[in-house]
Design a protein around this motif. Structure first.
Motif, PDB file in Angstrom:
ATOM      1  N   PRO A 164     -31.715  68.780  40.589  1.00  0.00           N
ATOM      2  CA  PRO A 164     -31.886  70.121  41.150  1.00  0.00           C
ATOM      3  C   PRO A 164     -30.843  70.483  42.205  1.00  0.00           C
ATOM      4  O   PRO A 164     -30.219  69.625  42.833  1.00  0.00           O
ATOM      5  N   ARG A 165     -30.709  71.798  42.396  1.00  0.00           N
ATOM      6  CA  ARG A 165     -29.843  72.364  43.440  1.00  0.00           C
ATOM      7  C   ARG A 165     -30.649  73.335  44.293  1.00  0.00           C
ATOM      8  O   ARG A 165     -31.588  73.960  43.795  1.00  0.00           O
ATOM      9  N   ALA A 179     -34.069  58.386  41.275  1.00  0.00           N
ATOM     10  CA  ALA A 179     -35.133  58.344  42.277  1.00  0.00           C
ATOM     11  C   ALA A 179     -34.597  58.665  43.666  1.00  0.00           C
ATOM     12  O   ALA A 179     -35.244  59.367  44.451  1.00  0.00           O
ATOM     13  N   GLU A 180     -33.410  58.151  44.005  1.00  0.00           N
ATOM     14  CA  GLU A 180     -32.831  58.405  45.323  1.00  0.00           C
ATOM     15  C   GLU A 180     -32.535  59.892  45.508  1.00  0.00           C
ATOM     16  O   GLU A 180     -32.803  60.464  46.566  1.00  0.00           O
ATOM     17  N   TYR A 181     -32.004  60.521  44.475  1.00  0.00           N
ATOM     18  CA  TYR A 181     -31.694  61.948  44.591  1.00  0.00           C
ATOM     19  C   TYR A 181     -32.969  62.771  44.727  1.00  0.00           C
ATOM     20  O   TYR A 181     -33.062  63.663  45.563  1.00  0.00           O
ATOM     21  N   HIS A 182     -33.975  62.454  43.909  1.00  0.00           N
ATOM     22  CA  HIS A 182     -35.197  63.250  43.940  1.00  0.00           C
ATOM     23  C   HIS A 182     -35.992  63.034  45.225  1.00  0.00           C
ATOM     24  O   HIS A 182     -36.773  63.909  45.624  1.00  0.00           O
ATOM     25  N   ALA A 183     -35.780  61.913  45.905  1.00  0.00           N
ATOM     26  CA  ALA A 183     -36.407  61.724  47.210  1.00  0.00           C
ATOM     27  C   ALA A 183     -35.856  62.750  48.202  1.00  0.00           C
ATOM     28  O   ALA A 183     -36.598  63.291  49.045  1.00  0.00           O
ATOM     29  N   ARG A 184     -34.546  63.056  48.105  1.00  0.00           N
ATOM     30  CA  ARG A 184     -33.948  64.070  48.975  1.00  0.00           C
ATOM     31  C   ARG A 184     -34.433  65.471  48.595  1.00  0.00           C
ATOM     32  O   ARG A 184     -34.635  66.319  49.467  1.00  0.00           O
ATOM     33  N   VAL A 185     -34.610  65.713  47.306  1.00  0.00           N
ATOM     34  CA  VAL A 185     -35.144  67.004  46.857  1.00  0.00           C
ATOM     35  C   VAL A 185     -36.554  67.204  47.416  1.00  0.00           C
ATOM     36  O   VAL A 185     -36.921  68.295  47.861  1.00  0.00           O
TER      37      VAL A 185
END
Length: 351
Positions: free
Chosen positions: A114-115, A197-203
């Motif tokens: 996502p953005r 998983a790391e990216y979606h934790a920031r999302v």
């Protein structure tokens, strides 16, 4: 005046009434060119035929081959009907002209990666929308700060992604495709810089900040501000302070929006033309049901039962609005902002 336009004018004069309603301008193949509303449909339609060349109304009537209208019980009913017809038909002239360039939304996309970005209007793309906000330039700066602090991507939607947990037959070192990635201001999901998983934790952190349940970006910003001050980087610390103030302002606006949405939960009775009163069950600024105003004890009981069902149904109290919800919620919020006296026609849930 062409014979076609003269025929349309005669039709309007003969049949349209001066009461609330919506109208549609149709093209040669009955395609919907424009949808509008008015509290006085006949007068509004006749005004199209008096429009000067070069005006929007003259352009629309110049392309119209048919004019249709339907009367509604009230201005509020016409407002809702207009919105729904525009959603259904996506008329050319509505899409081109009905934009408020002074306002914008935050859009957290529902892509695989996502953005978070600024859009001028709710355009139907999937994801969550937050807003509206005034001042696209200032909001864009806030979004840039959130993206940098949480290291979210802001590249084009079609940028190829190569996550760290994607299997590669011949692993190679990839370089980030943008300057933000090269400066470590993005997790670089395009260059195996993070796992899914790391990216979606920031999302998740970004969504929590927008929902008012987390201060993660502000905490990170204040830590960097304190570090810059300790290093005597006072100009940089002042820049970070200004960013923090903008973030706090956006956060305050989100809290205010949440309060507004909570207030817009009640049974709303709208007096109608010629006694055609209607009742709308609103929850968090969205119409969940509508029906003629009850007149018998049985109808009153049926309305009360339906209202209890709507208001007692568990729902997450998030601020993010799906594309199909956002336009209606903002429309209704604006209606009560412009007509605060109409809140007197509302009954609290369970009343």
């Amino acid at each position: 005046m062409s014979s076609r336009i003269a025929t349309l004018l005669d039709h309007v004069r003969a049949h349209a009434e001066n009461r609330p309603g919506v109208y549609r301008m149709l093209g040669p193949s009955s395609e919907v060119l424009y949808v509008g509303k008015s509290v006085r449909v006949r007068s509004r339609l006749l005004s199209y035929f008096r429009a000067e060349p070069g005006e929007k109304a003259a352009d629309i009537i110049g392309h119209a081959h048919h004019v249709e209208w339907e009367h509604t019980p009230s201005e509020f009913a016409a407002l809702l009907r207009e919105l729904r017809l525009i959603k259904q038909h996506r008329p050319l002239y509505n899409v081109e002209h009905k934009r408020d360039r002074g306002h914008c939304f935050l859009h957290l996309t529902k892509e695989a990666i996502p953005r978070l970005h600024v859009v001028g209007r709710v355009n139907g793309a999937s994801g969550d929308y937050y807003g509206p906000f005034h001042g696209p330039g200032a909001v864009s700066e806030v979004v840039r700060a959130v993206n940098d602090l949480l290291e979210l991507r802001d590249c084009a939607a079609d940028t190829p992604m190569r996550l760290a947990d994607q299997g590669q037959l011949f692993p190679v070192k990839l370089e980030p495709l943008c300057m933000r990635g090269q400066l470590s201001r993005c997790l670089s999901p395009c260059a195996a810089g993070c796992t899914h998983a790391e990216y979606h934790a920031r999302v998740t952190q970004a969504r929590a900040f927008l929902e008012g349940t987390s201060d993660a970006p502000l905490v990170l910003l204040r830590e960097r501000m304190a570090l810059a001050a300790r290093r005597l980087q006072f100009e940089y610390a002042a820049e970070l302070r200004d960013r923090a103030e903008r973030l706090e302002a956006l956060r305050g606006w989100m809290v205010s929006l949440g309060r507004t949405m909570k207030r817009l939960s009640f049974v709303y009775t709208v007096p109608g033309y010629a006694g055609e009163d209607r009742v709308y069950i609103l929850r968090r600024g969205s119409v969940r049901d509508e029906r003629p105003a009850p007149r018998t004890p049985q109808e009153h009981e049926a309305l009360a039962a339906r209202a209890r069902e709507v208001f007692e149904r568990p729902e997450p109290e998030t601020l993010g609005l799906k594309a199909h919800e956002a336009q209606e919620v903002m429309l209704i919020a604006r209606w009560f902002h412009l007509h605060p006296e109409e809140l007197e026609h509302g009954a609290a849930p369970g009343a």
